[in-house]
Scaffold this motif. Sequence first.
Motif, PDB file in Angstrom:
ATOM      1  N   UNK A 134     -12.800 -18.189   8.063  1.00  0.00           N
ATOM      2  CA  UNK A 134     -12.067 -18.043   6.813  1.00  0.00           C
ATOM      3  C   UNK A 134     -12.642 -16.905   5.966  1.00  0.00           C
ATOM      4  N   UNK A 135     -13.948 -16.748   5.951  1.00  0.00           N
ATOM      5  CA  UNK A 135     -14.567 -15.653   5.197  1.00  0.00           C
ATOM      6  C   UNK A 135     -14.123 -14.301   5.761  1.00  0.00           C
ATOM      7  N   UNK A 136     -14.100 -14.193   7.088  1.00  0.00           N
ATOM      8  CA  UNK A 136     -13.621 -12.952   7.712  1.00  0.00           C
ATOM      9  C   UNK A 136     -12.137 -12.751   7.409  1.00  0.00           C
ATOM     10  N   UNK A 137     -11.386 -13.831   7.476  1.00  0.00           N
ATOM     11  CA  UNK A 137      -9.948 -13.800   7.183  1.00  0.00           C
ATOM     12  C   UNK A 137      -9.712 -13.332   5.741  1.00  0.00           C
ATOM     13  N   UNK A 138     -10.457 -13.911   4.809  1.00  0.00           N
ATOM     14  CA  UNK A 138     -10.346 -13.526   3.404  1.00  0.00           C
ATOM     15  C   UNK A 138     -10.690 -12.049   3.216  1.00  0.00           C
ATOM     16  N   UNK A 139     -11.724 -11.599   3.920  1.00  0.00           N
ATOM     17  CA  UNK A 139     -12.093 -10.185   3.839  1.00  0.00           C
ATOM     18  C   UNK A 139     -10.980  -9.277   4.348  1.00  0.00           C
ATOM     19  N   UNK A 140     -10.315  -9.706   5.435  1.00  0.00           N
ATOM     20  CA  UNK A 140      -9.226  -8.900   5.966  1.00  0.00           C
ATOM     21  C   UNK A 140      -8.065  -8.788   4.993  1.00  0.00           C
ATOM     22  N   UNK A 141      -7.726  -9.890   4.331  1.00  0.00           N
ATOM     23  CA  UNK A 141      -6.647  -9.863   3.339  1.00  0.00           C
ATOM     24  C   UNK A 141      -7.060  -9.019   2.130  1.00  0.00           C
ATOM     25  N   UNK A 142      -8.317  -9.157   1.710  1.00  0.00           N
ATOM     26  CA  UNK A 142      -8.801  -8.403   0.548  1.00  0.00           C
ATOM     27  C   UNK A 142      -8.799  -6.902   0.808  1.00  0.00           C
ATOM     28  N   UNK A 143      -9.271  -6.483   1.971  1.00  0.00           N
ATOM     29  CA  UNK A 143      -9.288  -5.055   2.289  1.00  0.00           C
ATOM     30  C   UNK A 143      -7.877  -4.500   2.440  1.00  0.00           C
ATOM     31  N   UNK A 144      -6.957  -5.331   2.910  1.00  0.00           N
ATOM     32  CA  UNK A 144      -5.561  -4.887   2.981  1.00  0.00           C
ATOM     33  C   UNK A 144      -5.038  -4.603   1.573  1.00  0.00           C
ATOM     34  N   UNK A 145      -5.402  -5.461   0.618  1.00  0.00           N
ATOM     35  CA  UNK A 145      -4.961  -5.262  -0.761  1.00  0.00           C
ATOM     36  C   UNK A 145      -5.584  -3.997  -1.355  1.00  0.00           C
ATOM     37  N   UNK A 146      -6.860  -3.795  -1.084  1.00  0.00           N
ATOM     38  CA  UNK A 146      -7.548  -2.617  -1.623  1.00  0.00           C
ATOM     39  C   UNK A 146      -6.976  -1.335  -1.029  1.00  0.00           C
ATOM     40  N   UNK A 147      -6.577  -1.405   0.237  1.00  0.00           N
ATOM     41  CA  UNK A 147      -6.091  -0.191   0.897  1.00  0.00           C
ATOM     42  C   UNK A 147      -4.802   0.327   0.269  1.00  0.00           C
ATOM     43  N   UNK A 148      -4.012  -0.564  -0.345  1.00  0.00           N
ATOM     44  CA  UNK A 148      -2.742  -0.146  -0.953  1.00  0.00           C
ATOM     45  C   UNK A 148      -2.710  -0.399  -2.457  1.00  0.00           C
ATOM     46  N   UNK A 149      -3.781  -1.019  -2.989  1.00  0.00           N
ATOM     47  CA  UNK A 149      -3.909  -1.296  -4.419  1.00  0.00           C
ATOM     48  C   UNK A 149      -2.700  -2.065  -4.961  1.00  0.00           C
ATOM     49  N   UNK A 150      -2.374  -3.133  -4.277  1.00  0.00           N
ATOM     50  CA  UNK A 150      -1.282  -4.019  -4.685  1.00  0.00           C
ATOM     51  C   UNK A 150      -1.521  -5.374  -4.041  1.00  0.00           C
ATOM     52  N   UNK A 206       2.083  -1.241   9.228  1.00  0.00           N
ATOM     53  CA  UNK A 206       0.973  -0.444   8.710  1.00  0.00           C
ATOM     54  C   UNK A 206       0.938  -0.501   7.191  1.00  0.00           C
ATOM     55  N   UNK A 207      -0.254  -0.312   6.639  1.00  0.00           N
ATOM     56  CA  UNK A 207      -0.399  -0.307   5.179  1.00  0.00           C
ATOM     57  C   UNK A 207       0.466   0.778   4.573  1.00  0.00           C
ATOM     58  N   UNK A 208       1.252   0.398   3.585  1.00  0.00           N
ATOM     59  CA  UNK A 208       2.147   1.354   2.935  1.00  0.00           C
ATOM     60  C   UNK A 208       2.537   0.800   1.573  1.00  0.00           C
ATOM     61  N   UNK A 209       3.074   1.675   0.735  1.00  0.00           N
ATOM     62  CA  UNK A 209       3.539   1.259  -0.578  1.00  0.00           C
ATOM     63  C   UNK A 209       4.937   0.654  -0.485  1.00  0.00           C
ATOM     64  N   UNK A 210       5.284  -0.133  -1.464  1.00  0.00           N
ATOM     65  CA  UNK A 210       6.579  -0.805  -1.485  1.00  0.00           C
ATOM     66  C   UNK A 210       7.568  -0.033  -2.346  1.00  0.00           C
ATOM     67  N   UNK A 211       8.829  -0.442  -2.245  1.00  0.00           N
ATOM     68  CA  UNK A 211       9.868   0.199  -3.048  1.00  0.00           C
ATOM     69  C   UNK A 211       9.613  -0.109  -4.518  1.00  0.00           C
ATOM     70  N   UNK A 212      10.102   0.722  -5.439  1.00  0.00           N
ATOM     71  CA  UNK A 212       9.815   0.525  -6.874  1.00  0.00           C
ATOM     72  C   UNK A 212      10.198  -0.847  -7.410  1.00  0.00           C
ATOM     73  N   UNK A 213      11.275  -1.449  -6.885  1.00  0.00           N
ATOM     74  CA  UNK A 213      11.710  -2.748  -7.413  1.00  0.00           C
ATOM     75  C   UNK A 213      10.661  -3.838  -7.248  1.00  0.00           C
TER      76      UNK A 213
END
Length: 374
Positions: A134-150, A206-213
């Motif tokens: 779970x700690x590794x899993x949490x880290x993976x989700x956290x780094x995904x968020x940091x990579x796209x800042x959302x 892949x990590x990417x930004x979302x549409x403006x909406x």
Amino acid sequence: MNIAAAVNENFANYSNYLIRSAMFVYALAFLAHLAEWVFGSRSKVAVQSAALAAETREAQEQDGGKAGTVAVKVVQRGGATTTLERPRPRIVPKVVTRASASDRGIADGPGAAGEDEKGDLYGRVAIAFTVLAWLLHFGGVLFRAISVQRPPWGNMYEFSTTFGMVAVGAYLVLLLMKKNVRWIGLFLTTSVLLDLGLATSVLYTSSDQLVPALHSYWLWIHVSCAIISGAIFYLAAVGTMLYLFRDRYETALAANREQNRRWADIMSRLPAAASLDKFAYRMNALVFPLWTFTIIAGAIWAQAAWGRYWGWDPKETWAFITWVAYACYLHARATAGWKGRKAAYLALIAFACFLFNYYGVNIFVTGKHSYAGV
């Protein structure tokens, strides 16, 4: 106005590595839980039932052809003795029923009785692996968020990985609260492995930004509530399915029907049916208000994004159908004629609606939510 930030590929790669590492450790946890079920002792409920049944058979064999009578030696005056026979008191095996097991709070389930050292050891190892995964899993989700800042739940891949993380997190919180839920571990690690395997192979984006909406604070509120609700609904669904199997086993046990030995051994390692039923009901009742808020938050976001609160979009429609199904289940639990198995079937139908709303609508149906991508 939100300005899309550049994607940090390094953090995105770290996220992928951590998710795959978590899958490996979850696999170790699954093997440890499997060993607990195979080598651990049976539950206290099953052990008591088996002991009482054996006691009854032994008493019957001792009758020696005079079943129903017992010899009584009587001492007469003068020292003489005589032997009389009177009916033997009927020995009725005390079957630990669903209600009695729950009312006494018997700690049952694989390793939960704490009387089998080997099974308990495997169970503790499994929990340790689950925490590490779970700690590794949490880290993976956290780094995904940091990579796209959302928020890391803008598509099906991100939703799936976060969903699994929250489900395991809820399970660990229940363990931390000293709840007897270690029996979920085997089924939880199995499903999380399937969930992450599907996410990293079929649903990967892949990590990417979302549409403006989608750049709105409602993304934090609405989708996070949907993830938490779904994770708790999932734990309740596991309890409901196991309740149906265990209830059938207990019914056959009470009727003294012969059962397959291997199947009986598996069922005897589960908590009592009443415990499973109560667990599922409490989980569903606990999270239903949050699911209600999820739908309301989605309607408010729809007004801000599309200029209307409700448009019967496929995602909105199935979210409402899911809400109605769970409302029917909770109402059925309060109705005398719909408790037990009938209510359990309703709960599984409601969870199937939730799954279709996630997988079926996202993949096979086109609507306003489709721009989020797979």
